[in-house]
Motif scaffolding. Structure first.
Motif, mmCIF file in Angstrom:
data_model
loop_
_atom_site.group_PDB
_atom_site.id
_atom_site.type_symbol
_atom_site.label_atom_id
_atom_site.label_comp_id
_atom_site.label_asym_id
_atom_site.label_seq_id
_atom_site.Cartn_x
_atom_site.Cartn_y
_atom_site.Cartn_z
ATOM 1 N N ALA A 119 0.880 -1.168 0.000
ATOM 2 C CA ALA A 119 0.000 0.000 0.000
ATOM 3 C C ALA A 119 0.914 1.214 0.000
ATOM 4 C CB ALA A 119 -0.892 0.017 1.230
ATOM 5 N N HIS A 120 0.458 2.287 -0.601
ATOM 6 C CA HIS A 120 1.206 3.547 -0.578
ATOM 7 C C HIS A 120 0.347 4.658 -1.146
ATOM 8 C CE1 HIS A 120 3.051 3.164 -4.933
ATOM 9 N NE2 HIS A 120 1.798 2.808 -4.895
ATOM 10 N N SER A 121 0.819 5.874 -0.945
ATOM 11 C CA SER A 121 0.202 7.038 -1.582
ATOM 12 C C SER A 121 1.324 7.803 -2.260
ATOM 13 C CB SER A 121 -0.527 7.904 -0.548
ATOM 14 O OG SER A 121 0.349 8.285 0.482
ATOM 15 N N LEU A 122 0.992 8.541 -3.285
ATOM 16 C CA LEU A 122 2.003 9.262 -4.060
ATOM 17 C C LEU A 122 1.760 10.763 -3.944
ATOM 18 C CD1 LEU A 122 1.964 6.884 -7.144
ATOM 19 C CD2 LEU A 122 3.676 6.971 -5.320
ATOM 20 N N ARG A 123 2.841 11.514 -3.770
ATOM 21 C CA ARG A 123 2.738 12.965 -3.600
ATOM 22 C C ARG A 123 2.856 13.662 -4.962
ATOM 23 N NH1 ARG A 123 5.985 11.362 1.073
ATOM 24 N NH2 ARG A 123 7.675 11.230 -0.364
ATOM 25 N N GLY A 124 1.956 14.583 -5.212
ATOM 26 C CA GLY A 124 1.988 15.372 -6.436
ATOM 27 C C GLY A 124 0.702 15.243 -7.215
ATOM 28 N N GLU A 125 0.234 16.375 -7.724
ATOM 29 C CA GLU A 125 -1.040 16.378 -8.449
ATOM 30 C C GLU A 125 -1.005 15.516 -9.705
ATOM 31 O OE1 GLU A 125 -3.125 20.025 -8.916
ATOM 32 O OE2 GLU A 125 -2.400 20.802 -7.000
ATOM 33 N N VAL A 126 0.174 15.298 -10.263
ATOM 34 C CA VAL A 126 0.295 14.472 -11.456
ATOM 35 C C VAL A 126 -0.252 13.056 -11.225
ATOM 36 C CG1 VAL A 126 2.648 13.652 -10.948
ATOM 37 C CG2 VAL A 126 1.887 13.819 -13.322
ATOM 38 N N PHE A 127 -0.319 12.626 -9.953
ATOM 39 C CA PHE A 127 -0.765 11.275 -9.635
ATOM 40 C C PHE A 127 -2.274 11.149 -9.469
ATOM 41 C CE2 PHE A 127 3.683 11.404 -8.287
ATOM 42 C CZ PHE A 127 4.172 10.360 -9.065
ATOM 43 N N GLY A 128 -2.986 12.257 -9.535
ATOM 44 C CA GLY A 128 -4.446 12.208 -9.465
ATOM 45 C C GLY A 128 -4.920 11.397 -8.273
ATOM 46 N N PRO A 129 -5.839 10.421 -8.502
ATOM 47 C CA PRO A 129 -6.396 9.645 -7.395
ATOM 48 C C PRO A 129 -5.351 8.808 -6.646
ATOM 49 C CG PRO A 129 -7.522 9.122 -9.471
ATOM 50 C CD PRO A 129 -6.437 10.098 -9.777
ATOM 51 N N ALA A 130 -4.212 8.546 -7.268
ATOM 52 C CA ALA A 130 -3.171 7.746 -6.600
ATOM 53 C C ALA A 130 -2.489 8.519 -5.474
ATOM 54 C CB ALA A 130 -2.131 7.266 -7.616
ATOM 55 N N GLN A 131 -2.864 9.802 -5.304
ATOM 56 C CA GLN A 131 -2.359 10.562 -4.156
ATOM 57 C C GLN A 131 -2.944 10.011 -2.856
ATOM 58 O OE1 GLN A 131 -1.929 15.043 -4.842
ATOM 59 N NE2 GLN A 131 -3.427 14.425 -6.396
ATOM 60 N N LYS A 132 -4.087 9.358 -2.969
ATOM 61 C CA LYS A 132 -4.710 8.748 -1.800
ATOM 62 C C LYS A 132 -4.106 7.354 -1.600
ATOM 63 C CE LYS A 132 -9.003 11.201 -2.479
ATOM 64 N NZ LYS A 132 -10.404 11.122 -2.851
ATOM 65 N N LEU A 133 -4.191 6.871 -0.382
ATOM 66 C CA LEU A 133 -3.690 5.543 -0.063
ATOM 67 C C LEU A 133 -4.380 4.510 -0.952
ATOM 68 C CD1 LEU A 133 -1.817 3.949 1.831
ATOM 69 C CD2 LEU A 133 -3.783 3.684 3.370
ATOM 70 N N HIS A 134 -3.586 3.661 -1.595
ATOM 71 C CA HIS A 134 -4.108 2.609 -2.460
ATOM 72 C C HIS A 134 -3.155 1.429 -2.442
ATOM 73 C CE1 HIS A 134 -1.306 4.822 -5.038
ATOM 74 N NE2 HIS A 134 -1.173 3.703 -5.726
ATOM 75 N N GLY A 135 -3.602 0.329 -2.952
ATOM 76 C CA GLY A 135 -2.794 -0.879 -2.966
ATOM 77 C C GLY A 135 -2.279 -1.192 -4.356
ATOM 78 N N ALA A 136 -1.222 -1.983 -4.387
ATOM 79 C CA ALA A 136 -0.661 -2.453 -5.654
ATOM 80 C C ALA A 136 -0.049 -3.829 -5.436
ATOM 81 C CB ALA A 136 0.403 -1.495 -6.171
ATOM 82 N N THR A 137 -0.124 -4.648 -6.444
ATOM 83 C CA THR A 137 0.575 -5.929 -6.449
ATOM 84 C C THR A 137 1.580 -5.873 -7.586
ATOM 85 O OG1 THR A 137 -1.357 -7.111 -5.611
ATOM 86 C CG2 THR A 137 0.340 -8.435 -6.691
ATOM 87 N N TYR A 138 2.852 -6.026 -7.237
ATOM 88 C CA TYR A 138 3.921 -5.990 -8.225
ATOM 89 C C TYR A 138 4.448 -7.397 -8.479
ATOM 90 C CZ TYR A 138 4.422 -0.939 -7.411
ATOM 91 O OH TYR A 138 4.208 0.416 -7.311
ATOM 92 N N ALA A 139 4.508 -7.789 -9.733
ATOM 93 C CA ALA A 139 5.288 -8.965 -10.124
ATOM 94 C C ALA A 139 6.716 -8.446 -10.279
ATOM 95 C CB ALA A 139 4.770 -9.541 -11.429
ATOM 96 N N VAL A 140 7.663 -9.092 -9.611
ATOM 97 C CA VAL A 140 9.037 -8.602 -9.572
ATOM 98 C C VAL A 140 9.959 -9.634 -10.206
ATOM 99 C CG1 VAL A 140 10.898 -7.760 -8.090
ATOM 100 C CG2 VAL A 140 8.512 -7.408 -7.410
ATOM 101 N N GLU A 141 10.777 -9.175 -11.144
ATOM 102 C CA GLU A 141 11.761 -10.044 -11.798
ATOM 103 C C GLU A 141 13.157 -9.524 -11.508
ATOM 104 O OE1 GLU A 141 10.771 -9.797 -15.928
ATOM 105 O OE2 GLU A 141 8.756 -10.604 -15.600
ATOM 106 N N ALA A 142 14.059 -10.433 -11.183
ATOM 107 C CA ALA A 142 15.470 -10.100 -10.995
ATOM 108 C C ALA A 142 16.269 -10.873 -12.029
ATOM 109 C CB ALA A 142 15.936 -10.456 -9.591
#
Length: 132
Positions: free
Chosen positions: A13-36
Motif C-alpha cells: 500500500a502507498h500514496s504518491l505525492r503530487g497532483e500528477v498522480f491524481g487519485p493515486a495521491q490517496k492511499l491505495h494498494g498495488a501488487t507488483y510482479a518482480v523479476e530479478a
C-alpha cells in the motif's frame, strides 16, 4: 551474455505525492510482479550464472522488507515518492548490496556483471532499473 531470471511478487500500500498522480495521491494498494535478472559474460565452473535457489531466496528476503506493508510507513522510504520506477531502483540497490557482501558465494559473485530489476504493475505497464 548469460542471464538467469527469478521472479516473485509483493503486495503493498502507498500514496504518491503530487497532483500528477491524481487519485493515486490517496492511499491505495498495488501488487507488483518482480523479476530479478542476473547477467554474466561467462558461466561458473558448474555451468551457472548463479544458483537459482540462492537467487530466489535473495529476492524473497529483499521483498519481505516491503511485502504487505504500507510503504508510507517504512522509515527508509518516508521521504520518497514510492513510484514503480523508484521501487525498482530501491530493490536493485538492496540486492546489489547483498551480492557485493557475498550472498551468492565468491565464485558466482565474481562472475556477475549486470543486474536488472523489473516491477510489473499491470500486464500493460512496468518499470525497470539496471546496472552493473
Amino acid at each position: 551474455m548469460y542471464t538467469l531470471t527469478v521472479s516473485d511478487h509483493i503486495m503493498i500500500a502507498h500514496s504518491l505525492r503530487g497532483e500528477v498522480f491524481g487519485p493515486a495521491q490517496k492511499l491505495h494498494g498495488a501488487t507488483y510482479a518482480v523479476e530479478a535478472e542476473f547477467h554474466s559474460a561467462e558461466l561458473d565452473r558448474n555451468g551457472l550464472v548463479c544458483d537459482i535457489g540462492l537467487a530466489l531466496q535473495l529476492l524473497k528476503n529483499v521483498l519481505s522488507e516491503f511485502n504487505f506493508k504500507n510503504l508510507d510507513e517504512v522509515p527508509d522510504l518516508q521521504s520518497y515518492n514510492t513510484t514503480t520506477e523508484f521501487m525498482a531502483g530501491e530493490i536493485f540497490s538492496r540486492i546489489k548490496g547483498l551480492v557485493k557482501q557475498g550472498e551468492f558465494g565468491a565464485e558466482s559473485t565474481n562472475h556477475l556483471k549486470h543486474l536488472k530489476i523489473t516491477l510489473r504493475e499491470s500486464p500493460v505497464a512496468w518499470a525497470s532499473f539496471e546496472g552493473s
